[in-house]
Enzyme design. Structure first.
Site, PDB file in Angstrom:
ATOM      1  CD  GLU A 159      -2.153  -6.405   4.746  1.00 50.00           C
ATOM      2  OE1 GLU A 159      -2.505  -4.958   5.162  1.00 50.00           O
ATOM      3  OE2 GLU A 159      -1.766  -6.618   3.734  1.00 50.00           O
TER       4      GLU A 159
ATOM      5  CG  HIS B 140      -3.927  -3.432   2.547  1.00 53.54           C
ATOM      6  ND1 HIS B 140      -3.167  -3.106   3.464  1.00 53.54           N
ATOM      7  CD2 HIS B 140      -4.789  -2.426   1.882  1.00 53.54           C
ATOM      8  CE1 HIS B 140      -3.148  -1.857   3.597  1.00 53.54           C
ATOM      9  NE2 HIS B 140      -4.017  -1.343   2.654  1.00 53.54           N
TER      10      HIS B 140
ATOM     11  CB  CYS C  51      -1.076  -0.083   1.292  1.00 55.04           C
ATOM     12  SG  CYS C  51      -2.218   1.260   0.924  1.00 55.04           S
TER      13      CYS C  51
END
Length: 212
Positions: free
Chosen positions: A194, A192, A88
């Protein structure tokens, strides 16, 4: 001081625990650290980031440990060709400049500019949620990842590298923008991983196992 496998840089701007937990889910221990000396001894380096570019670069440039600047660790690390992942704003900081809330200089590792999405024609800014990832080059980050996977975004600004040859994936949000970079052992994602389910976990596994 013992060596760690993966260091996640803590400069006060990032969803650090989520990244750490995601690595743990795929079997890799990651250490969150603000110590530049400790980060420099890792095998792999991760720079996450949430928030405004200006605040992020200010925090990062101000991070020092016993005279060693974290920004110098990052630039030296990449120059030496060691495995690096930006996430990001951690991807945006690699570029030369950003137009977010004024003009700000980045680390200047990737020539290019961070630009704001246009909010004309009803486009909602920021982009929040899932969108397609279209692979442009066979980055090691994308091994065993569907070429048009859905991944999770949360941003108002996007990277516009001068050399489009470093773009490994694009995404369409009012325009086709660079959503992932790849240059040797340097990989970066605007999205992202994650937060991107099984697809994102596979990318983090690939970073830990394949990016070299």
């Amino acid at each position: 001081m013992s060596q760690i496998d993966i260091a996640i840089i803590d400069y006060g701007m990032g969803n650090l625990r989520s990244v750490q937990k995601a690595f743990a889910k795929v079997g890799f221990e990651a250490d969150i650290t603000s110590d530049a000396h400790r980060a420099s001894r890792a095998k792999r380096l991760v720079l996450p980031g949430d928030g405004a570019f200006g605040a992020c670069i200010e925090n990062l440039l101000g991070l020092r440990s016993s005279g060693l600047a974290m920004a110098d660790v990052i630039t030296g690390w990449i120059a030496e060709g060691r495995p690096f992942l930006g996430i990001c704003v951690g991807m945006q900081l690699l570029l030369e400049t950003s137009e977010e809330m004024g003009e700000h200089k980045g680390l200047g590792i990737i020539p290019g500019r961070v630009r704001r999405f246009s909010d004309t024609d009803g486009l909602k800014v920021p982009q929040l949620g899932w969108n397609n990832l279209v692979q442009q080059r066979p980055s090691p980050l994308f091994v065993d990842v569907d070429p048009e996977s859905m991944v999770y975004f949360m941003h108002s600004y996007y990277c516009d590298p001068e050399d489009q040859g470093v773009t490994s994936a694009t995404t369409d949000y009012g325009l086709e923008f660079c959503s992932s970079l790849w240059r040797g052992p340097l990989v970066a994602t605007q999205f992202h991983p994650e937060k991107s389910g099984a697809t994102g976990l596979m990318m983090l596994r690939n970073f830990a196992e394949r990016v070299a």
